[in-house]
Design an enzyme around this catalytic site. Sequence first.
Site, PDB file in Angstrom:
ATOM      1  N   LEU A   1     -31.384 -86.422-117.222  1.00 45.72           N
ATOM      2  CA  LEU A   1     -29.757 -86.991-117.317  1.00 45.72           C
ATOM      3  C   LEU A   1     -29.904 -88.900-118.003  1.00 45.72           C
ATOM      4  O   LEU A   1     -29.320 -89.115-118.258  1.00 45.72           O
ATOM      5  CB  LEU A   1     -29.867 -88.076-115.545  1.00 45.72           C
ATOM      6  CG  LEU A   1     -30.003 -87.143-114.810  1.00 45.72           C
ATOM      7  CD1 LEU A   1     -30.229 -87.717-113.355  1.00 45.72           C
ATOM      8  CD2 LEU A   1     -29.113 -85.558-115.144  1.00 45.72           C
TER       9      LEU A   1
ATOM     10  N   ALA B   1     -30.083 -91.212-121.239  1.00 46.08           N
ATOM     11  CA  ALA B   1     -29.464 -91.119-121.910  1.00 46.08           C
ATOM     12  C   ALA B   1     -28.894 -92.309-122.333  1.00 46.08           C
ATOM     13  O   ALA B   1     -28.887 -93.368-121.565  1.00 46.08           O
ATOM     14  CB  ALA B   1     -27.919 -90.248-122.056  1.00 46.08           C
TER      15      ALA B   1
ATOM     16  N   THR C   1     -21.469 -83.695-120.957  1.00 45.32           N
ATOM     17  CA  THR C   1     -20.359 -84.807-120.391  1.00 45.32           C
ATOM     18  C   THR C   1     -18.672 -84.230-121.381  1.00 45.32           C
ATOM     19  O   THR C   1     -18.861 -83.749-122.156  1.00 45.32           O
ATOM     20  CB  THR C   1     -20.666 -85.915-121.463  1.00 45.32           C
ATOM     21  OG1 THR C   1     -19.360 -87.050-121.113  1.00 45.32           O
ATOM     22  CG2 THR C   1     -20.638 -85.977-122.981  1.00 45.32           C
TER      23      THR C   1
ATOM     24  N   GLU D   1     -16.781 -85.874-122.755  1.00 45.30           N
ATOM     25  CA  GLU D   1     -16.478 -86.902-123.863  1.00 45.30           C
ATOM     26  C   GLU D   1     -16.893 -85.640-125.156  1.00 45.30           C
ATOM     27  O   GLU D   1     -16.314 -85.774-126.137  1.00 45.30           O
ATOM     28  CB  GLU D   1     -17.439 -87.865-124.321  1.00 45.30           C
ATOM     29  CG  GLU D   1     -17.677 -89.322-123.132  1.00 45.30           C
ATOM     30  CD  GLU D   1     -15.766 -90.351-124.081  1.00 45.30           C
ATOM     31  OE1 GLU D   1     -15.521 -89.472-124.841  1.00 45.30           O
ATOM     32  OE2 GLU D   1     -15.018 -90.000-122.837  1.00 45.30           O
TER      33      GLU D   1
ATOM     34  N   TYR E   1     -22.029 -90.941-129.107  1.00 41.99           N
ATOM     35  CA  TYR E   1     -22.702 -90.200-127.720  1.00 41.99           C
ATOM     36  C   TYR E   1     -21.878 -89.114-127.753  1.00 41.99           C
ATOM     37  O   TYR E   1     -22.779 -88.344-127.011  1.00 41.99           O
ATOM     38  CB  TYR E   1     -21.753 -91.795-126.547  1.00 41.99           C
ATOM     39  CG  TYR E   1     -22.111 -90.991-124.772  1.00 41.99           C
ATOM     40  CD1 TYR E   1     -23.388 -90.470-124.685  1.00 41.99           C
ATOM     41  CD2 TYR E   1     -21.083 -90.622-124.789  1.00 41.99           C
ATOM     42  CE1 TYR E   1     -23.600 -90.170-123.625  1.00 41.99           C
ATOM     43  CE2 TYR E   1     -20.884 -90.177-123.137  1.00 41.99           C
ATOM     44  CZ  TYR E   1     -22.416 -89.823-123.077  1.00 41.99           C
ATOM     45  OH  TYR E   1     -22.269 -89.721-122.006  1.00 41.99           O
TER      46      TYR E   1
ATOM     47  N   LYS F   1     -24.226 -86.105-127.006  1.00 42.67           N
ATOM     48  CA  LYS F   1     -24.427 -85.154-125.998  1.00 42.67           C
ATOM     49  C   LYS F   1     -24.604 -84.123-126.976  1.00 42.67           C
ATOM     50  O   LYS F   1     -24.801 -82.822-126.453  1.00 42.67           O
ATOM     51  CB  LYS F   1     -23.435 -85.169-125.310  1.00 42.67           C
ATOM     52  CG  LYS F   1     -24.316 -86.778-124.137  1.00 42.67           C
ATOM     53  CD  LYS F   1     -24.488 -86.266-123.384  1.00 42.67           C
ATOM     54  CE  LYS F   1     -25.484 -86.953-122.079  1.00 42.67           C
ATOM     55  NZ  LYS F   1     -26.701 -87.168-121.387  1.00 42.67           N
TER      56      LYS F   1
END
Length: 351
Positions: free
Chosen positions: A80, A82, A125, A127, A150, A154
């Site tokens: 998890l 990050a 995510t 995103e 980001y 990911k």
Amino acid sequence: MKKALITGITGQDGAYLAKLLLEKNYKVYGLYRRISTPNFWRLQSLGIYDKINLISGDLSDLSSILNAFKASEPDEVYHLAAQSFVEASFESPLATAEVTGLSTTRILEAVKLYYRDTKVYFAGTSEMFGSAYNDKALNENDVFKPMSPYAAAKLYGYWISRIYREGYGLFISSGILFNHESEIRGLEFVTRKIVNEVAKIYYGLEKKIKLGNINAKRDWGYAPEYVDAMYRMLQADKPDDYVIATDETHTVEEFLKYAFDYVNMDYHKYLEIDKKFLRPLDVPALRGDYTKAKKELQWEPKTKFPDLVRLMMGEELKRWDMYLKGEKFPWDVPNYPNENNLLKTYRGNVK
């Protein structure tokens, strides 16, 4: 007794996941980054700090990761950790790539070389989808178009996880999680910023709340329910990727309205749009289709958007009430320093 290693255990999801696994009789190990000011308040607030085996480590160092594996001998790894704040990723893109992206490869290398029976969860995510769609309910087959460092980092982690799963036969599942909030969200996220500022305005400590794009639409769920989805992915018969979401969107402005409604105040009187909070690139809308997770994992969200806002507002008001009365927190919550100017303002208002 099963053993689990959680990276990023001091974060919102790490803390809730640790609590869930402890309730399921796991022995929980948590990899955390040693910093000058300890950041264990979430674990303390959930009453599990003394029940976890904490391991300090550095995700940029493979030997550090291997030491954590040796200490924990995990059946399951939940990766998890990050740099998860989108705005900060524009300011520190290289650090984001290192921590959010490349750390995943190091975790997977450790599994491939020495712990091939260990199951791995990678935290993806929403995103990653970026602006490729306009409020469409997105599922596992939709195309990714990241719009921040980001999201790009990911996406690297997501694809390298699939490559190791398919290339080496490892059990690696990825959760494509849409926005999920809670009472222990960090202040750098807009939802927690809103409830914190509304509480300060309610107590007369601030006069305005400054926000950027209040028209952005997001699919907001409740974090404790989302970590249950992570757990279910590693209990499945085979590894796969799953969208975890609510299939509803709400704007930042709606979140703001519900927060002010909680204290019977009109948000229009306190809102100020500040361009400095606008991102170089912003995703207008994100909505997730969790059909696959419902069918294969028997998972679905329970907490509705208005209830989520009420949960967060209630806890924030409680914290500020304790602080302003000079009471000691039951745990070490950061971001509430002894600001004499705020206390003077408050005491002047209540006289």
